[in-house]
Scaffold this motif. Structure first.
Motif, short mmCIF file in Angstrom:
data_model
loop_
_atom_site.label_atom_id
_atom_site.label_comp_id
_atom_site.label_asym_id
_atom_site.label_seq_id
_atom_site.Cartn_x
_atom_site.Cartn_y
_atom_site.Cartn_z
N ASN A 187 1.78 -22.38 -4.82
CA ASN A 187 1.91 -23.67 -4.15
C ASN A 187 3.27 -23.94 -3.54
O ASN A 187 3.38 -24.65 -2.54
N ARG A 188 4.31 -23.39 -4.14
CA ARG A 188 5.65 -23.74 -3.66
C ARG A 188 6.64 -22.59 -3.87
O ARG A 188 7.82 -22.81 -4.11
N GLY A 189 6.13 -21.37 -3.78
CA GLY A 189 6.99 -20.22 -4.02
C GLY A 189 6.64 -19.05 -3.13
O GLY A 189 6.66 -19.14 -1.90
N CYS A 190 6.25 -17.92 -3.76
CA CYS A 190 6.15 -16.67 -3.02
C CYS A 190 5.08 -16.68 -1.94
O CYS A 190 5.27 -16.07 -0.89
N VAL A 191 3.95 -17.34 -2.16
CA VAL A 191 2.89 -17.31 -1.14
C VAL A 191 3.30 -18.08 0.12
O VAL A 191 3.29 -17.52 1.22
N PRO A 192 3.67 -19.36 0.03
CA PRO A 192 4.09 -20.05 1.27
C PRO A 192 5.37 -19.49 1.87
O PRO A 192 5.53 -19.48 3.09
N LYS A 193 6.27 -19.00 1.04
CA LYS A 193 7.53 -18.47 1.56
C LYS A 193 7.31 -17.18 2.35
O LYS A 193 7.95 -16.96 3.38
N LYS A 194 6.39 -16.35 1.88
CA LYS A 194 6.08 -15.13 2.65
C LYS A 194 5.35 -15.46 3.94
O LYS A 194 5.51 -14.76 4.95
N ASP A 195 4.56 -16.51 3.93
CA ASP A 195 3.94 -16.97 5.18
C ASP A 195 5.03 -17.37 6.18
O ASP A 195 4.97 -16.98 7.35
N TRP A 196 6.00 -18.11 5.73
CA TRP A 196 7.13 -18.50 6.60
C TRP A 196 7.92 -17.28 7.06
O TRP A 196 8.39 -17.22 8.19
N HIS A 197 8.11 -16.32 6.16
CA HIS A 197 8.87 -15.13 6.52
C HIS A 197 8.16 -14.37 7.64
O HIS A 197 8.81 -13.85 8.56
N GLU A 198 6.84 -14.30 7.58
CA GLU A 198 6.09 -13.63 8.64
C GLU A 198 6.31 -14.33 9.98
O GLU A 198 6.52 -13.68 11.01
N THR A 199 6.27 -15.66 9.96
CA THR A 199 6.54 -16.41 11.19
C THR A 199 7.94 -16.14 11.70
O THR A 199 8.16 -15.93 12.90
#
Length: 471
Positions: free
Chosen positions: A45-57
């Protein structure tokens, strides 16, 4: 009280708790899992999954600088952090739905509420619907961690944020961001925020990633990649206090300095979440930093109760929690317990370049009495990397000079987070490099550099017999 006990009850539904619930159920156990907040925990919810999504962008935006020379018209691109927040939220919601559906299909009993130990074999759940208690033969504490803020700093919604608040509440108004912290989270966000169009003032007390096990070569490669994008940390900023004023925020350092921004993100570490779990009703002990104490098999001082992931430290990431979950479930259901080996779980940094490592570094190997031999292969000559316009980085392997056994390895550069798995697959590290030397690879591929590093190591250090099987 439930008179039919569960075989295993898990407190916390982050990656470790989820993995433990799934694996234990697949191995025939009757399993309950308790979550007091959002299913999926911090990572989802607020760590590796959304952060990796942002990193891809962020990588797409950076790579757009090469569009024109590749014959792609329209670059370079810019970032919209508000839209990026909406995208990660959609990904997170989808993953969470799949996660919950799978637990239900498996028959895992899911409870919303705050779980506490009444004693070693009884757990009480408090929720808006009331209180219930049931018995359990075994338990796993997988309650994760919470942001660690330096005294006397306190969060202020929309102004002074933790990463949890950023992903829960959305992106605050304002272009100027003050980012505080030089650990993994700060190093990742410095790149992501910059690529998503924010004016980032990144301040650190120690050099970025100073307290990690990455090699100097890895840190230098990342630093150079960041500097090429005009991302530089301002060192020696010892934060003493912060205040929200007007439409912005101010931060003050120990030497009297002051910085201003529209909003600030505190990436100053995390602490184990072990309060109010009823541990006092068991024999479980914690250290001075709040970490639950376990033995080498992840069992606490209370027989039958295990703890995994961030609550036991010292390495606090989802990869460790997942590996711990596998180990704890094995040790609960199997007559052949296995010991924890935290160094052999991959560590990652997703920033201007990806950093991945596993096993020992040079200093650790020497401290253990090994004489490490080094194999190195750079991506700058890789046809695949050159074709991707991203030839930064390398593969670096450590092997024992006597046996040729793999001691550790690093992959730095694009797709490092995937390539590092090739170093984690073999459980026979005595034979691992021989297996790499005999493997067949796709061409061109970044993975070929593992073969090149292995062959270079064998030739340079006289390990042909151990690696190539030559007499």
């Amino acid at each position: 009280m439930n008179t039919t006990p569960f075989d295993l009850t898990i407190i916390g539904s982050g990656p470790g708790g989820y993995r433990a619930a799934v694996l234990a159920t697949l191995r025939g156990q009757k399993v309950a899992i308790i979550e007091r907040a959002t299913w999926g925990g911090t990572c989802l919810n607020r760590g590796c999954v959304p952060k990796k999504d942002w990193h891809e962008t962020a990588k797409w935006i950076e790579q757009s600088r090469h569009f024109r020379q590749r014959g792609v018209v329209g670059g370079p691109l810019g970032g919209d952090m508000d839209q990026a927040w909406l995208h990660q939220r959609k990904v997170v919601d989808t993953v969470r739905k799949n996660y919950i559906d799978y637990l239900k299909r498996l028959g895992v009993q899911m409870f919303n509420g705050h779980g506490r130990f009444s004693d070693a074999q009884h757990i009480r759940i408090s929720s808006a619907a009331g209180t219930r208690e049931f018995s359990t033969r075994h338990s796993i504490i997988a309650t994760g961690s919470a942001p660690l803020l330096p005294d006397p700093i306190a969060p202020v919604p929309g102004r002074i944020l933790t990463s949890d608040m950023l992903f829960d509440d959305g992106v605050p108004v304002g272009q100027r961001v003050l980012l505080i912290g030089g650990g993994v989270i700060g190093t990742e966000f410095a790149y992501i925020f910059s690529m998503l169009g924010k004016d980032v003032n990144w301040v650190v007390h120690s050099p970025a990633l100073a307290h990690t096990f990455y090699s100097p070569q890895a840190k230098d490669t990342l630093r150079e990649a960041m500097e090429a994008l005009d991302i530089r940390p301002h060192a020696d900023f010892q934060l003493t206090r912060m205040e929200a004023v007007g439409g912005g925020v101010r931060a003050f350092s120990s030497d009297g300095g002051m910085l201003e921004a529209d909003w600030a993100l505190l990436a100053t570490g995390r602490k184990p979440f072990t309060d109010d779990l009823g541990l006092e009703n068991t024999a479980i002990t914690r250290d001075e930093n709040g970490f639950v104490q376990v033995n080498g098999y992840l069992e606490t001082a209370e027989a039958g109760i295990y703890a995994i992931g961030d609550v036991i430290g010292p390495l606090m990431n989802a990869n460790q929690a997942l590996a711990d979950a596998t180990l704890a479930v094995n040790n609960i259901v199997s007559a052949s317990p296995k010991g924890r080996a935290p160094l052999w779980v991959p560590e990652l940094v997703y920033s201007a370049v990806e950093l991945a490592r596993i096993g020992m570094n040079d200093d650790q190997a020497e401290d253990e009495g090994f004489e490490p031999a080094v194999g190195f292969a750079a991506f700058e000559t890789s046809p695949r990397a050159l074709g991707q316009d991203d030839s930064r980085g390398f593969v670096r392997l450590l092997a024992d000079m006597d046996s040729g056994a793999l001691l550790g390895g690093e992959v730095v550069g694009r797709e490092a987070g995937e390539l590092v798995h090739l170093l984690s697959l073999s459980t026979d590290r005595e034979q691992f490099l021989r297996q790499i030397a005999q493997a067949r690879f796709n061409h061109p591929a970044r993975a070929e550099e593992l073969l090149n590093a292995t062959e270079t190591l064998a030739a340079r250090w006289g390990l042909q017999a151990q690696i190539f099987g030559e007499d």
